[in-house]
Design an enzyme around this catalytic site. Structure first.
Site, PDB file in Angstrom:
ATOM      1  N   GLU A  36       0.695  -1.334   0.137  1.00 36.12           N
ATOM      2  CA  GLU A  36       0.165  -0.346   0.136  1.00 36.12           C
ATOM      3  C   GLU A  36       1.239   1.195   0.303  1.00 36.12           C
ATOM      4  O   GLU A  36       0.776   2.164  -0.932  1.00 36.12           O
ATOM      5  CB  GLU A  36      -1.232   0.139   1.356  1.00 36.12           C
ATOM      6  N   ASP A  38       3.810   1.608  -0.771  1.00 36.63           N
ATOM      7  CA  ASP A  38       4.326   1.585  -2.564  1.00 36.63           C
ATOM      8  C   ASP A  38       3.497   2.562  -3.196  1.00 36.63           C
ATOM      9  O   ASP A  38       3.894   2.394  -4.244  1.00 36.63           O
ATOM     10  CB  ASP A  38       4.705   0.170  -3.516  1.00 36.63           C
ATOM     11  N   LEU A  84      28.577  20.545  26.663  1.00 36.74           N
ATOM     12  CA  LEU A  84      28.278  19.951  28.234  1.00 36.74           C
ATOM     13  C   LEU A  84      29.414  19.392  29.426  1.00 36.74           C
ATOM     14  O   LEU A  84      30.416  19.372  28.774  1.00 36.74           O
ATOM     15  CB  LEU A  84      27.470  18.260  28.403  1.00 36.74           C
ATOM     16  N   GLU A 115      18.659  10.936  29.990  1.00 41.86           N
ATOM     17  CA  GLU A 115      19.037  10.688  28.972  1.00 41.86           C
ATOM     18  C   GLU A 115      19.918  10.761  28.758  1.00 41.86           C
ATOM     19  O   GLU A 115      21.391  11.352  28.285  1.00 41.86           O
ATOM     20  CB  GLU A 115      18.909  12.247  28.225  1.00 41.86           C
ATOM     21  N   LYS A 117      23.668   9.911  27.081  1.00 40.36           N
ATOM     22  CA  LYS A 117      24.382  10.986  25.857  1.00 40.36           C
ATOM     23  C   LYS A 117      25.139  10.406  24.787  1.00 40.36           C
ATOM     24  O   LYS A 117      25.990   9.340  24.724  1.00 40.36           O
ATOM     25  CB  LYS A 117      25.804  11.667  26.877  1.00 40.36           C
ATOM     26  N   ASP A 119      26.556   9.235  21.169  1.00 38.25           N
ATOM     27  CA  ASP A 119      27.946   9.692  20.607  1.00 38.25           C
ATOM     28  C   ASP A 119      27.653   9.546  19.741  1.00 38.25           C
ATOM     29  O   ASP A 119      27.492   8.582  18.577  1.00 38.25           O
ATOM     30  CB  ASP A 119      29.099   8.131  20.459  1.00 38.25           C
ATOM     31  N   TYR A 231      16.368  16.498  21.289  1.00 39.84           N
ATOM     32  CA  TYR A 231      16.111  16.122  22.646  1.00 39.84           C
ATOM     33  C   TYR A 231      16.377  17.827  23.162  1.00 39.84           C
ATOM     34  O   TYR A 231      16.095  18.190  24.422  1.00 39.84           O
ATOM     35  CB  TYR A 231      17.797  15.995  23.765  1.00 39.84           C
ATOM     36  N   LYS A 296      20.132  16.598  33.721  1.00 38.38           N
ATOM     37  CA  LYS A 296      19.280  18.240  33.108  1.00 38.38           C
ATOM     38  C   LYS A 296      18.547  18.390  34.021  1.00 38.38           C
ATOM     39  O   LYS A 296      17.361  17.711  34.429  1.00 38.38           O
ATOM     40  CB  LYS A 296      18.716  17.928  32.054  1.00 38.38           C
ATOM     41  N   LYS A 320      30.062  10.906  32.410  1.00 38.79           N
ATOM     42  CA  LYS A 320      30.349   9.795  31.414  1.00 38.79           C
ATOM     43  C   LYS A 320      30.711   8.137  32.000  1.00 38.79           C
ATOM     44  O   LYS A 320      31.526   8.336  32.622  1.00 38.79           O
ATOM     45  CB  LYS A 320      32.570  10.788  31.150  1.00 38.79           C
ATOM     46  N   CYS A 414      47.836 -16.487   0.072  1.00 36.82           N
ATOM     47  CA  CYS A 414      46.383 -17.168   1.581  1.00 36.82           C
ATOM     48  C   CYS A 414      47.001 -17.964   2.524  1.00 36.82           C
ATOM     49  O   CYS A 414      47.393 -18.856   2.613  1.00 36.82           O
ATOM     50  CB  CYS A 414      45.582 -17.297   0.531  1.00 36.82           C
ATOM     51  N   CYS A 417      45.532 -21.260   1.671  1.00 36.31           N
ATOM     52  CA  CYS A 417      45.498 -22.475   0.747  1.00 36.31           C
ATOM     53  C   CYS A 417      47.096 -22.391   0.238  1.00 36.31           C
ATOM     54  O   CYS A 417      47.620 -23.070  -0.189  1.00 36.31           O
ATOM     55  CB  CYS A 417      44.581 -22.296  -0.220  1.00 36.31           C
ATOM     56  N   CYS A 432      41.454 -14.199  -1.636  1.00 34.96           N
ATOM     57  CA  CYS A 432      42.173 -15.294  -2.488  1.00 34.96           C
ATOM     58  C   CYS A 432      40.844 -15.468  -3.076  1.00 34.96           C
ATOM     59  O   CYS A 432      40.158 -15.633  -2.532  1.00 34.96           O
ATOM     60  CB  CYS A 432      42.393 -15.949  -0.941  1.00 34.96           C
ATOM     61  N   CYS A 437      39.700 -23.080  -1.876  1.00 37.62           N
ATOM     62  CA  CYS A 437      39.964 -22.345  -0.884  1.00 37.62           C
ATOM     63  C   CYS A 437      39.838 -23.331   0.139  1.00 37.62           C
ATOM     64  O   CYS A 437      38.133 -22.306   0.489  1.00 37.62           O
ATOM     65  CB  CYS A 437      40.834 -21.404  -0.561  1.00 37.62           C
TER      66      CYS A 437
HETATM   67  S1  IVH Z   1      22.681  18.445  25.971  1.00 37.97           S
HETATM   68  C1  IVH Z   1      22.761  22.539  26.632  1.00 37.97           C
HETATM   69  N1  IVH Z   1      21.910  16.639  25.098  1.00 37.97           N
HETATM   70  O1  IVH Z   1      26.287  15.599  23.570  1.00 37.97           O
HETATM   71  C2  IVH Z   1      22.396  21.955  25.341  1.00 37.97           C
HETATM   72  N2  IVH Z   1      23.070  16.648  24.484  1.00 37.97           N
HETATM   73  O2  IVH Z   1      28.646  18.600  24.678  1.00 37.97           O
HETATM   74  C3  IVH Z   1      23.844  20.978  25.804  1.00 37.97           C
HETATM   75  N3  IVH Z   1      24.565  14.766  22.867  1.00 37.97           N
HETATM   76  O3  IVH Z   1      28.071  17.195  20.813  1.00 37.97           O
HETATM   77  C4  IVH Z   1      23.586  19.405  25.054  1.00 37.97           C
HETATM   78  N4  IVH Z   1      23.246  12.800  23.690  1.00 37.97           N
HETATM   79  O4  IVH Z   1      26.050  16.522  20.669  1.00 37.97           O
HETATM   80  C5  IVH Z   1      23.092  16.409  25.039  1.00 37.97           C
HETATM   81  N5  IVH Z   1      20.885  13.997  25.751  1.00 37.97           N
HETATM   82  C6  IVH Z   1      22.183  14.667  25.074  1.00 37.97           C
HETATM   83  C7  IVH Z   1      22.780  14.381  24.605  1.00 37.97           C
HETATM   84  C8  IVH Z   1      24.116  15.429  24.041  1.00 37.97           C
HETATM   85  C9  IVH Z   1      24.292  13.832  23.209  1.00 37.97           C
HETATM   86  C10 IVH Z   1      25.878  15.642  22.642  1.00 37.97           C
HETATM   87  C11 IVH Z   1      25.968  16.864  22.237  1.00 37.97           C
HETATM   88  C12 IVH Z   1      27.162  17.601  21.976  1.00 37.97           C
HETATM   89  C13 IVH Z   1      28.033  16.555  23.250  1.00 37.97           C
HETATM   90  C14 IVH Z   1      27.602  17.806  24.770  1.00 37.97           C
END
Ligand code: IVH
Length: 681
Positions: A36, A38, A84, A115, A117, A119, A231, A296, A320, A414, A417, A432, A437
């Site tokens: 649907e 598509d 942050l 939340e 963080k 990467d 966020y 936060k 961290k 290789c 082999c 290879c 092999c």
């Molecule tokens: S808050 C004032 N929330 O982490 C708002 N950052 O230096 C500051 N990041 O590269 C950021 N998840 O992109 C916030 N849930 C999250 C995040 C987040 C990833 C990253 C952000 C930044 C680094 C903080």
């Protein structure tokens, strides 16, 4: 239809498709079938074809990419894109709380949001009257790069909000901040695909996401599995927005922005402390790489009033997770041969603990990587283990060199082999290409016996593995000298089963030449090319002697495939395989006689099959068409003669209609084959 009505239908379609995209991609809970969906897309494209002037950048059809940008222009962010401050243990979190409490007593009573963080890579998304108009990278926090066309290809980014017509109306101008990233499983699948294609693999999900967004070919971005979670509302004009973080997250979700399901509300600071250990323990269960948890202050006005230290707002802290990078000694480099023949170097390390796991091996990606990073045996190296991603060597600690480290050179043969390894232009991998092999044997045999190749019924992967394990089969030709008594020794084999298998193997000797060429598993030679080669050379003796120039005269064969063919036939192991096949009576020649498989009633005709046919399965109908000389390809083009249509067809039907390709059903196909309908009309 009246133009006004079509226009309304078009606008409605765009909204519907955005909605279903969101249900499918973000919520993972579609409310309509793929077919649907598509159909909606096909109708949208049809209208856009008739009215290209209506197409706006927010059309769902623009998600596919394809444009190549000259360069990125700069974007001034409406407000600084802050970063942050980091803490590394619970003590740091407590100290942060006490600091902000001293600045403002209200913090003692406030609530919080936690939340993950993520990467990834910060993106800043601009919406005007609900339309996605611009997207940028973070850059230096003041000025970023305009990567709008790339971002449009990401299905997680709503091109229009609210996605659900029931959702709230956004402010006239809305700027949303989020994190673009690639999930761990998508990253590994992508790398596996790249590795099998001999292409450069990526180091980690973050680099991959960043690299895919900050490059100029939008089609590449579109082909990468990039996701997004939002966020933060960076700025808004002409409308109100929530004044707490928790409501902001809910509001973003209601508009149709993807928001992490792991976010957590904490009614006070002691509630935060209670769950922090759980967050740390949960680290490896996120589907993406998270390098910490962000704490936060929920009250956004209070948070704002606390001000900043440099670029770090005082109202939030990133705890961290412990780093997963350690140094250890690289003792040796071993080379593995993958199922596709790709050689990959692996580091043997002095065992080292990284985040509770003892690591003894790590990937070195490819030989170029070792050379570029100048990684030497005996080096102290930095190793990273992130999430569930396979650990990898980041590079040497050059300062730690004592002088006894030895540079590494890739193997010439290789390791499995002993045959010479090959390198193809434009690829990073070394291969290879010896079909016999042992490292590749099971996979090669699996291909050899498969339906589109020698089609040996009843010879599945399990039995292939049994045969290899029992050393009854060392190459594909050995299948033809299997004896009843050999098979009876295998587990699960009784008289009947052994007999059936031997009969199926015997029957396969009669397969046409094209099938055998396909079965050999030459790199770049699939069914279609195999059929072309069979026709052009007529037998394996002639094909064996063809040089690159001759091969390249065949349509569809470029220098790489031609080289692959020549290399394959020059390998002594492959030559031996051919001689054994010949001796076993598996030496078909191309049959030019009319009515036979290779010059059948469908020869010269190209078919595409779509949807489910009433009686034939996918492979069956393919085999049927090919056995009458027709060619089956995957996508409709102007060279397609017939589209064979089944139930629930995809977008191919629309394409066929656009190009004026004949559409027939299964009965129509059978009529063609039986000569009851003219194939060339
Ligand atoms: S808050 C004032 N929330 O982490 C708002 N950052 O230096 C500051 N990041 O590269 C950021 N998840 O992109 C916030 N849930 C999250 C995040 C987040 C990833 C990253 C952000 C930044 C680094 C903080």
């Amino acid at each position: 239809m009246h133009e006004q009505t079509v226009r309304e239908e078009y606008e409605q379609l765009k909204r519907e498709i955005h909605f279903h995209n969101y249900r499918y991609n973000v919520l993972d809970s579609p409310v309509i079938s793929d077919a649907e969906f598509d159909r909606l897309m096909a109708r949208l494209r049809e209208i856009e074809k008739q009215h290209p002037e209506w197409i706006t950048p927010d059309s769902p059809s623009r998600r596919t990419g394809g444009g190549v940008l000259e360069k990125f222009s700069k974007v001034q962010h409406p407000r600084p894109v802050l970063s942050l401050a980091s803490g590394f243990n619970v003590g740091d979190v407590k100290a942060w709380f006490e600091r902000v409490c001293r600045l403002d007593r209200r913090v003692e009573q406030t609530d919080f949001v936690l939340e993950p963080k993520i990467d990834g890579l910060t993106v800043v998304l601009h919406y005007h009257n609900g339309l996605f108009v611009q997207g940028a990278t973070r850059g230096d926090g003041e000025i970023g790069e305009d990567i709008t066309p790339n971002l449009r290809t990401i299905r997680w980014i709503p091109l229009h909000v609210p996605v659900d017509p029931q959702g709230p109306n956004p402010p006239e101008k809305l700027v949303v901040r989020g994190e673009a990233f690639i999930s761990i499983s998508d990253f590994e699948a992508l790398n596996k695909r790249l590795e099998e294609a001999g292409e450069r693999t990526y180091l980690n999900p973050r680099n991959t996401a960043a690299g895919s967004l900050r490059q100029l070919d939008t089609a590449i971005t579109a082909s990468r599995p990039i996701m997004l979670l939002t966020y933060n509302i960076l700025a808004a004009e002409g409308g109100s927005i929530p004044d707490t973080q928790w409501e902001t997250l809910n509001y973003l979700r209601a508009l149709g922005f993807p928001v992490s399901e792991f976010n957590q509300y904490c009614k006070d600071f002691s509630a935060v402390l209670e769950v922090l250990d759980e967050w740390i323990a949960r680290r490896d269960t996120f589907p993406y790489e998270a390098d910490g948890v962000v704490i936060k202050i929920n009250d956004l006005r209070l948070a704002e009033e606390l001000g900043f230290v440099g670029k770090d707002p005082r109202g939030a802290l990133a705890l961290k997770f412990p780093a997963r990078e350690v140094t250890t000694v690289l003792r040796d480099i071993v080379v593995n041969v993958g199922r596709t023949g790709v050689l990959t170097p692996n580091a043997l390390l002095d065992p080292v603990e990284i985040g509770g796991v003892v690591v003894r091996q790590a990937t070195l990606h490819n030989f170029e990587y070792i050379a570029e990073k100048d990684i030497r045996i005996g080096d102290r190296v930095l190793v990273k283990r992130a999430g569930d991603v396979i650990p990898y060597v980041i590079g040497p600690v050059v300062e730690a060199r004592a002088g006894g480290e030895t540079p590494y050179s890739p193997p010439q043969v290789c390791p499995a082999c002993g045959q010479a390894v090959e390198h193809f232009e434009g690829e990073v991998a070394w291969y290879c290409v010896n079909a016999a092999c042992p490292a590749q044997l099971v996979r090669n045999l699996e291909h050899f016996v498969s339906r589109p190749a020698m089609d040996i019924a009843g010879l599945g992967i399990k039995i292939v593995e049994q045969l290899v394990e029992a050393k009854l089969v060392n190459d594909a030709a050995d299948l033809y000298t299997l004896r009843r008594e050999d098979l009876l020794k295998l587990e699960g084999f009784a008289e009947k089963k052994a007999e059936n298998l031997l009969q199926a193997i015997e029957n396969s000797k009669k397969r046409p030449l094209a099938r055998l060429i396909n079965a050999l598993g030459i790199r770049g030679v699939g069914e279609v090319t195999a059929a072309d080669l069979a026709k052009a050379f007529g037998n394996l003796d002639a094909l064996c002697q063809a040089d690159i120039d001759v091969l390249q005269q065949i349509e569809g064969i470029g220098p790489n495939i031609a080289q692959g063919i020549v290399d394959w036939f020059s390998q002594p192991g492959n030559r031996r395989l051919l001689e054994k096949l010949r001796a076993a009576g598996v030496w078909p020649t191309f049959d030019h006689g009319a009515g036979t498989a290779e010059a059948g009633i469908l020869s010269g005709l190209t078919f595409v099959v779509t949807g489910t046919l009433p009686t034939y399965g996918r492979e069956e109908v393919k085999t049927l068409i090919q056995s009458h000389g027709g060619k089956v390809v995957d996508s409709v083009s102007k060279n397609t003669r017939y589209l064979v249509l089944g139930e629930n067809p995809g977008s191919k039907l629309e394409k066929a209609r656009q190009l004026g390709v004949n559409v027939i059903d299964e009965t129509g196909l059978l009529e063609l084959i039986q000569g009851r309908r003219s194939a060339r009309s």
